[in-house]
Design an enzyme around this catalytic site. Structure first.
Site, PDB file in Angstrom:
ATOM      1  CB  CYS A 113      38.605  75.720  72.169  1.00  0.00           C
ATOM      2  SG  CYS A 113      40.334  75.583  71.663  1.00  0.00           S
TER       3      CYS A 113
ATOM      4  CB  CYS B 236      39.316  67.562  65.899  1.00  0.00           C
ATOM      5  SG  CYS B 236      39.386  68.143  64.237  1.00  0.00           S
TER       6      CYS B 236
ATOM      7  CB  SER C 275      36.221  79.735  64.304  1.00  0.00           C
ATOM      8  OG  SER C 275      37.307  78.963  63.867  1.00  0.00           O
ATOM      9  CG  LEU C 276      29.669  81.842  61.823  1.00  0.00           C
ATOM     10  CD1 LEU C 276      30.167  83.269  61.951  1.00  0.00           C
ATOM     11  CD2 LEU C 276      29.057  81.622  60.443  1.00  0.00           C
ATOM     12  CG  HIS C 277      32.334  77.909  66.381  1.00  0.00           C
ATOM     13  ND1 HIS C 277      32.535  76.859  65.523  1.00  0.00           N
ATOM     14  CD2 HIS C 277      33.569  78.378  66.687  1.00  0.00           C
ATOM     15  CE1 HIS C 277      33.833  76.699  65.324  1.00  0.00           C
ATOM     16  NE2 HIS C 277      34.481  77.606  66.016  1.00  0.00           N
TER      17      HIS C 277
ATOM     18  CG  ASN D 140      37.112  65.795  68.214  1.00  0.00           C
ATOM     19  OD1 ASN D 140      36.663  64.661  68.070  1.00  0.00           O
ATOM     20  ND2 ASN D 140      37.564  66.501  67.197  1.00  0.00           N
TER      21      ASN D 140
ATOM     22  N   GLY E 211      46.281  77.807  69.055  1.00  0.00           N
ATOM     23  CA  GLY E 211      46.472  79.258  69.045  1.00  0.00           C
ATOM     24  C   GLY E 211      45.665  79.999  68.003  1.00  0.00           C
ATOM     25  CD  GLU E 212      42.734  83.953  65.972  1.00  0.00           C
ATOM     26  OE1 GLU E 212      41.822  83.112  66.059  1.00  0.00           O
ATOM     27  OE2 GLU E 212      43.040  84.503  64.894  1.00  0.00           O
TER      28      GLU E 212
ATOM     29  CB  SER F 205      41.609  78.572  61.009  1.00  0.00           C
ATOM     30  OG  SER F 205      40.440  78.464  61.799  1.00  0.00           O
TER      31      SER F 205
ATOM     32  CB  CYS G  73      47.192  70.664  60.961  1.00  0.00           C
ATOM     33  SG  CYS G  73      46.264  71.638  62.145  1.00  0.00           S
TER      34      CYS G  73
ATOM     35  CD  GLU H   9      50.889  66.440  70.027  1.00  0.00           C
ATOM     36  OE1 GLU H   9      51.234  65.273  70.199  1.00  0.00           O
ATOM     37  OE2 GLU H   9      49.795  66.879  70.375  1.00  0.00           O
TER      38      GLU H   9
ATOM     39  CB  CYS I 227      36.490  79.301  71.936  1.00  0.00           C
ATOM     40  SG  CYS I 227      36.985  80.649  70.834  1.00  0.00           S
TER      41      CYS I 227
ATOM     42  CB  CYS J 222      44.401  80.094  72.408  1.00  0.00           C
ATOM     43  SG  CYS J 222      43.472  81.326  71.449  1.00  0.00           S
TER      44      CYS J 222
HETATM   45  N1  SAH Z   1      42.211  79.919  66.725  1.00  0.00           N
HETATM   46  C1  SAH Z   1      41.812  79.631  65.412  1.00  0.00           C
HETATM   47  C2  SAH Z   1      42.516  78.445  64.783  1.00  0.00           C
HETATM   48  C3  SAH Z   1      42.694  77.229  65.615  1.00  0.00           C
HETATM   49  S1  SAH Z   1      41.256  76.392  66.051  1.00  0.00           S
HETATM   50  C4  SAH Z   1      40.314  79.483  65.328  1.00  0.00           C
HETATM   51  O1  SAH Z   1      39.667  79.463  66.356  1.00  0.00           O
HETATM   52  O2  SAH Z   1      39.811  79.444  64.205  1.00  0.00           O
HETATM   53  C5  SAH Z   1      40.810  75.448  64.580  1.00  0.00           C
HETATM   54  C6  SAH Z   1      39.340  74.991  64.596  1.00  0.00           C
HETATM   55  O3  SAH Z   1      39.094  73.932  65.562  1.00  0.00           O
HETATM   56  C7  SAH Z   1      38.411  76.136  64.980  1.00  0.00           C
HETATM   57  O4  SAH Z   1      37.330  76.219  64.104  1.00  0.00           O
HETATM   58  C8  SAH Z   1      37.985  75.736  66.363  1.00  0.00           C
HETATM   59  O5  SAH Z   1      36.779  76.330  66.721  1.00  0.00           O
HETATM   60  C9  SAH Z   1      37.894  74.233  66.272  1.00  0.00           C
HETATM   61  N2  SAH Z   1      37.809  73.557  67.591  1.00  0.00           N
HETATM   62  C10 SAH Z   1      38.199  74.043  68.789  1.00  0.00           C
HETATM   63  N3  SAH Z   1      37.924  73.150  69.784  1.00  0.00           N
HETATM   64  C11 SAH Z   1      37.343  72.082  69.194  1.00  0.00           C
HETATM   65  C12 SAH Z   1      36.836  70.828  69.691  1.00  0.00           C
HETATM   66  N4  SAH Z   1      36.888  70.528  70.983  1.00  0.00           N
HETATM   67  N5  SAH Z   1      36.316  69.963  68.800  1.00  0.00           N
HETATM   68  C13 SAH Z   1      36.283  70.260  67.479  1.00  0.00           C
HETATM   69  N6  SAH Z   1      36.758  71.406  66.952  1.00  0.00           N
HETATM   70  C14 SAH Z   1      37.275  72.333  67.799  1.00  0.00           C
HETATM   71 FE1  SF4 Z   2      41.794  80.059  70.590  1.00  0.00          FE
HETATM   72 FE2  SF4 Z   2      40.772  79.067  68.300  1.00  0.00          FE
HETATM   73 FE3  SF4 Z   2      40.601  77.685  70.622  1.00  0.00          FE
HETATM   74 FE4  SF4 Z   2      39.147  79.896  70.298  1.00  0.00          FE
HETATM   75  S1  SF4 Z   2      38.979  77.968  69.110  1.00  0.00           S
HETATM   76  S2  SF4 Z   2      40.322  79.366  72.152  1.00  0.00           S
HETATM   77  S3  SF4 Z   2      40.534  81.162  69.120  1.00  0.00           S
HETATM   78  S4  SF4 Z   2      42.473  78.191  69.505  1.00  0.00           S
END
Ligand code: SAH
Ligand code: SF4
Length: 375
Positions: free
Chosen positions: A118, A344, A224-226, A301, A170-171, A202, A104, A91, A115, A111
């Site tokens: 995710c 998201c 993406s720090l978190h 989300n 995806g990454e 990202s 986007c 999408e 994480c 991926c």
């Molecule tokens: N793989 C890359 C780019 C795609 S993810 C990355 O990880 O940066 C884009 C952003 O959405 C990232 O910051 C990711 O951590 C965040 N994300 C992933 N799952 C999410 C969720 N369930 N709710 C909100 N943001 C999320």
């Molecule tokens: Fe992959 Fe980004 Fe999701 Fe991590 S947050 S699993 S790197 S898409």
């Protein structure tokens, strides 16, 4: 075999043309027709020699991912479901705002980085998207939004799609070559002509690839720090075990030596009771003190069985305040396109045989998606 010309960046297309005894300016002409004018029919490329048009029609095609569904939300957010073969779909979301339009884009089906919060990561890795499938998302959206330029019409500087973020499924840096070719097309004046600061990659922090991106095509970077420490980040973003925070911060500083923007955007998903405490915010300030940066705080989300919850609004505000009080710009990502599930984490492509590890039945894919970007 028919080649898809969307798979080539400018250099690749020139090389393919040279292999057919054609001059570089012919390649540029066709590049413009494809990307600026959104043309997919060689027969309509009126200023291209007839004989070349015939060769192209016989040996090549211009084929973006096939649209399956097209939905528009009340707030104007528009979402396309695109078929990428073998029962897989991705999408792409367009988010119109007063002063810009952001697309986007996805870079992989699934991926591999897993994480914890995710849904894309939870569902495993299927395959990398090709260059044609990545740039094809912009190509398709541009055509659908009526944003292609008429041949001969000057460039007024107005773009319907003014920004592109690689924040879909995806990454991006794990699909480096295809992503770089697509980025080059986004920046090419004969294609989309976007400035480097309007294109954002990202990444979860693949350090060597961040260095390669800096050397190849230093577009704006979001990381993406978190988590503010390795112990927590190892758990939430497992790639941290390979590239810990010390290395990641050093890579961010190196990146800024070549970056068109003078800051890194740190993305931070707020997870209730996990990474959203005052102490976490203060630890973050210490962590990034040598990296010019902005924070994009993302309310989590939820998806089924994630095991995480969204931080309450007052917690989000407090977290933001601590960062802001120290002079660090921190925005909270808004949700858009709710009524069409384009926020998201609400997007759902579909994927069959989601990972090479097994599972062959048709599964619903629910990748998290960025539907609002606040920088
Ligand atoms: N793989 C890359 C780019 C795609 S993810 C990355 O990880 O940066 C884009 C952003 O959405 C990232 O910051 C990711 O951590 C965040 N994300 C992933 N799952 C999410 C969720 N369930 N709710 C909100 N943001 C999320
Ligand atoms: Fe992959 Fe980004 Fe999701 Fe991590 S947050 S699993 S790197 S898409």
């Amino acid at each position: 075999m028919t080649v898809n010309l969307l798979d080539f960046d400018a250099e690749g297309l020139a090389a393919w043309f040279a292999g057919h005894g054609e001059k570089p300016f012919r390649a540029r002409q066709v590049l413009r027709w494809m990307h600026r004018f959104g043309e997919d029919d060689f027969g309509r490329m009126t200023d291209v020699a007839k004989s070349l048009r015939a060769t192209l029609a016989a040996e090549a095609e211009i084929r973006g991912p096939a649209p399956v569904r097209d939905t528009t939300a009340d707030d104007g957010t528009r979402k396309w479901l695109l078929d990428v073969g073998a029962d897989n779909a991705i999408e792409t979301v367009f988010i119109p705002e007063a002063n810009r339009g952001t697309l986007c884009v996805s870079t992989q089906v699934g991926c591999a980085l897993e994480c914890a919060f995710c849904s894309t990561g939870k569902q495993g890795f299927n395959r990398n998207l090709t260059t044609a499938e990545i740039i094809g998302q912009l190509w398709h959206a541009n055509r659908m939004l009526g944003a292609v330029k008429e041949p001969g019409v000057g460039d007024s500087g107005e773009r319907v799609i003014s920004n592109v973020v690689l924040m879909g499924m995806g990454e991006p840096l794990a699909n480096f070559d295809h992503v770089v070719a697509a980025l080059k097309l986004m920046l090419d004046d004969n294609a989309y002509g976007l400035s480097r600061r309007r294109v954002t990659v990202s990444t979860s922090g693949i350090v060597p690839a961040m260095d390669r991106l800096r050397e190849t095509v230093p577009v704006a970077l979001a990381v993406s720090l978190h988590a503010p420490d390795d112990k927590l980040r190892d758990r939430l973003v497992p790639i941290n075990r390979k590239y810990p925070l010390k290395d990641l911060m050093a890579a961010c500083r190196r990146y800024l030596e070549s970056a068109p923007r003078d800051f890194i955007t740190f993305e931070y998903v707020l997870l209730d009771g996990i990474n959203d405490g005052d102490a976490h915010a203060r630890a973050l300030l210490a962590l990034v003190k040598d990296v010019p940066s902005k924070f994009n705080l993302i309310p989590f989300n939820p998806f089924p069985d994630s095991g995480f919850h969204r931080s309450p609004p007052d917690r989000v505000r407090r977290f933001q305040e601590i960062l802001m009080a120290a002079g660090v710009v921190a925005t909270v990502r808004k949700t858009r396109g709710d009524d069409i599930d384009a926020a998201c984490g609400q997007l759902a492509g579909q994927v069959k045989d989601k990972s090479r590890r097994g599972a062959s039945s048709r599964l619903t894919f629910a990748p998290r998606r960025t539907s609002e970007v606040s920088w």
